[in-house]
Design an enzyme around this catalytic site. Structure first.
Site, PDB file in Angstrom:
ATOM      1  N   LYS A 111       5.245  97.206   7.862  1.00 21.49           N
ATOM      2  CA  LYS A 111       4.563  96.060   7.247  1.00 21.49           C
ATOM      3  C   LYS A 111       4.162  96.327   5.798  1.00 21.49           C
ATOM      4  O   LYS A 111       3.980  95.401   5.025  1.00 21.49           O
ATOM      5  CB  LYS A 111       3.343  95.653   8.090  1.00 21.49           C
ATOM      6  CG  LYS A 111       3.757  95.044   9.432  1.00 21.49           C
ATOM      7  CD  LYS A 111       2.660  94.233  10.085  1.00 21.49           C
ATOM      8  CE  LYS A 111       3.239  93.479  11.283  1.00 21.49           C
ATOM      9  NZ  LYS A 111       2.259  92.793  12.093  1.00 21.49           N
ATOM     10  N   LYS A 192      13.328  93.012  16.362  1.00 20.71           N
ATOM     11  CA  LYS A 192      12.582  92.252  17.375  1.00 20.71           C
ATOM     12  C   LYS A 192      12.233  90.850  16.868  1.00 20.71           C
ATOM     13  O   LYS A 192      12.042  90.654  15.666  1.00 20.71           O
ATOM     14  CB  LYS A 192      11.331  93.019  17.816  1.00 20.71           C
ATOM     15  CG  LYS A 192      10.157  92.912  16.882  1.00 20.71           C
ATOM     16  CD  LYS A 192       8.863  93.366  17.542  1.00 20.71           C
ATOM     17  CE  LYS A 192       7.703  93.039  16.612  1.00 20.71           C
ATOM     18  NZ  LYS A 192       6.608  92.344  17.177  1.00 20.71           N
ATOM     19  N   LYS A 195       6.677  86.916  14.708  1.00 18.11           N
ATOM     20  CA  LYS A 195       6.056  85.744  14.096  1.00 18.11           C
ATOM     21  C   LYS A 195       6.158  85.829  12.587  1.00 18.11           C
ATOM     22  O   LYS A 195       6.500  84.877  11.922  1.00 18.11           O
ATOM     23  CB  LYS A 195       4.562  85.688  14.451  1.00 18.11           C
ATOM     24  CG  LYS A 195       4.284  85.338  15.873  1.00 18.11           C
ATOM     25  CD  LYS A 195       2.828  84.915  16.019  1.00 18.11           C
ATOM     26  CE  LYS A 195       2.111  85.814  17.004  1.00 18.11           C
ATOM     27  NZ  LYS A 195       1.367  86.896  16.376  1.00 18.11           N
TER      28      LYS A 195
HETATM   29  P1  ATP Z   1       3.723  89.699  13.903  1.00 19.27           P
HETATM   30  O1  ATP Z   1       5.147  89.393  13.561  1.00 19.27           O
HETATM   31  O2  ATP Z   1       2.732  88.860  13.170  1.00 19.27           O
HETATM   32  O3  ATP Z   1       3.426  91.160  13.946  1.00 19.27           O
HETATM   33  P2  ATP Z   1       4.338  89.500  16.624  1.00 19.27           P
HETATM   34  O4  ATP Z   1       5.301  88.409  16.838  1.00 19.27           O
HETATM   35  O5  ATP Z   1       4.835  90.906  16.634  1.00 19.27           O
HETATM   36  O6  ATP Z   1       3.532  89.178  15.333  1.00 19.27           O
HETATM   37  P3  ATP Z   1       1.816  90.066  17.879  1.00 19.27           P
HETATM   38  O7  ATP Z   1       0.693  89.144  17.692  1.00 19.27           O
HETATM   39  O8  ATP Z   1       1.819  91.291  17.042  1.00 19.27           O
HETATM   40  O9  ATP Z   1       3.206  89.323  17.689  1.00 19.27           O
HETATM   41  O10 ATP Z   1       1.955  90.467  19.397  1.00 19.27           O
HETATM   42  C1  ATP Z   1       1.417  89.818  20.510  1.00 19.27           C
HETATM   43  C2  ATP Z   1       2.022  90.435  21.732  1.00 19.27           C
HETATM   44  O11 ATP Z   1       3.398  90.034  21.836  1.00 19.27           O
HETATM   45  C3  ATP Z   1       2.025  91.966  21.722  1.00 19.27           C
HETATM   46  O12 ATP Z   1       1.708  92.469  23.004  1.00 19.27           O
HETATM   47  C4  ATP Z   1       3.431  92.323  21.357  1.00 19.27           C
HETATM   48  O13 ATP Z   1       3.814  93.583  21.887  1.00 19.27           O
HETATM   49  C5  ATP Z   1       4.202  91.203  22.011  1.00 19.27           C
HETATM   50  N1  ATP Z   1       5.462  90.962  21.323  1.00 19.27           N
HETATM   51  C6  ATP Z   1       5.608  90.623  20.018  1.00 19.27           C
HETATM   52  N2  ATP Z   1       6.911  90.458  19.721  1.00 19.27           N
HETATM   53  C7  ATP Z   1       7.600  90.702  20.869  1.00 19.27           C
HETATM   54  C8  ATP Z   1       8.993  90.688  21.197  1.00 19.27           C
HETATM   55  N3  ATP Z   1       9.902  90.384  20.306  1.00 19.27           N
HETATM   56  N4  ATP Z   1       9.337  90.970  22.464  1.00 19.27           N
HETATM   57  C9  ATP Z   1       8.399  91.273  23.399  1.00 19.27           C
HETATM   58  N5  ATP Z   1       7.079  91.311  23.151  1.00 19.27           N
HETATM   59  C10 ATP Z   1       6.673  91.029  21.899  1.00 19.27           C
END
Ligand code: ATP
Ligand code: LTN
Length: 328
Positions: A111, A192, A195
């Protein structure tokens, strides 16, 4: 009864990865465990976000979670910033963590990459996360695979603190689902689904219209070999689709691979299954949009419940480390 806790950042719209990797497990957990689920609005401040965006994202994320089935009657549901014990405990844990171990966190490296100025809080982010968990004497933390390293750090900090100052914290365990723990971007299946780095065609949003979900899944990158095999290293695109379908339909991706003879069929079945899973969530979300005040009052109620638990653990930690008892 086991104690379970997890949290999500209000950094944008919820996607299929968040749902399959995390939130779906939370909904199941609240039925049988003492559960805490919350929105980490303070964590969102580690990256650039406008005050208005943060406010809106926090309320929207709360609505997403409620629409997915989080029930404030069955769990403690709140916003992180409403429970000030989280930041107070963070300081004690920062005095337990080393600069070097925080520098090694892959999320910090990812990040922080390419940013002109990296906020100090991005480095200390995992310590706040450790405080989030340790305040509630938690046994299990259901998260996606990307959070494994942060959970390991939390365990290390808890153990180090306990060894130095006496038994204070419960050492928690990560609970990572067998299927859906790492849903990949449909256009870049080696990254992955996320968001904050969402690509429009690569990410399936929880609120996407059925026609958009179908379009995105049909355009998903597969491989040139045309064979349907579950092999995440050599066939990441097709394996991602098999895993999504497997997670939604509760079937093994290896078994599903044998049921389809071409990519068209697999994509059609995956799109239909995802649309069916998301439709009831979408209906509940749009009902709630009419009543945002109710959502905010539920968060406030949850904060009082959480604060009543957190204050005892914080006092225990303050006493153990040698701070005088706070008269307030
Ligand atoms: P950001 O991109 O803002 O980091 P994110 O999409 O990774 O956001 P988080 O808010 O960080 O989402 O994560 C919320 C939950 O969703 C966490 O438990 C994280 O492990 C899970 N998660 C996030 N992305 C994935 C993915 N692609 N597959 C499975 N689990 C996920
Ligand atoms: N770092 C996590 C969000 C998070 C979290 C937590 C998850 C903050 N505090 C406590 C579980 C438990 C993420 O980015 N998904």
């Amino acid at each position: 009864m086991a104690k379970v806790l997890s949290a999500i950042q209000p950094s944008g719209d919820l996607h299929l990865g968040n749902y399959l990797g995390a939130v779906r497990q939370w909904v199941a957990s609240q039925e049988k465990n003492e559960s805490y689920f919350f929105i980490v609005d303070l964590h969102a401040l580690t990256l650039e976000i406008s005050p208005e965006q943060l406010r809106q994202n926090t309320i929207n994320t709360a609505m997403y979670l409620l629409a997915c089935g989080i029930d404030p009657q069955k769990c403690t549901f709140f916003a992180q910033s409403h429970v000030s014990e989280h930041t107070t405990l963070t300081w004690l844990l920062e005095c337990t963590a080393s600069y070097g171990e925080l520098l090694r966190m892959t999320q910090f490296k990812d990040k922080g990459k390419g940013q002109e100025s990296v906020r100090a809080s991005l480095l200390t982010y995992p310590v706040l996360m450790a405080a989030d968990i340790l305040l509630y004497d938690i046994d299990f933390v259901p998260v996606g695979d990307d959070q494994r390293q942060h959970l390991e750090l939390t365990r290390n900090l808890a153990t180090r603190f306990n060894n130095k100052y006496g038994e204070t914290f419960v050492v928690p365990e990560a609970k990572i689902p067998d299927l859906g723990a790492r849903v990949m971007d449909l256009q870049t299946p080696t990254a992955k689904m996320s968001k904050s780095t969402a690509t429009p065609l690569g990410t399936v949003g929880i609120l996407d219209k059925p026609s958009d979900i179908e379009k995105k899944i049909k355009k998903a990158v597969t491989d040139s070999s045309m064979s349907i095999v579950y092999d995440r290293i050599n066939h990441p695109g097709v394996s991602n689709l098999l895993e999504i379908l497997g997670a939604v339909s509760m079937e093994k991706p290896e078994n599903l691979a044998e049921q389809f003879s071409n990519y068209g069929q697999l994509k059609q079945a995956t799109a239909e299954a995802v649309i069916e899973e998301l439709l009831p969530i979408q209906e509940r979300y749009y009902e709630m949009v009419q009543n945002k005040d109710h959502v905010i009052s539920m968060l406030q109620l949850g904060a009082r419940k959480a604060g009543n638990v957190a204050k005892h653990t914080l006092k225990r930690a303050q006493k153990a480390i040698g701070l005088l008892e706070n008269p307030n």
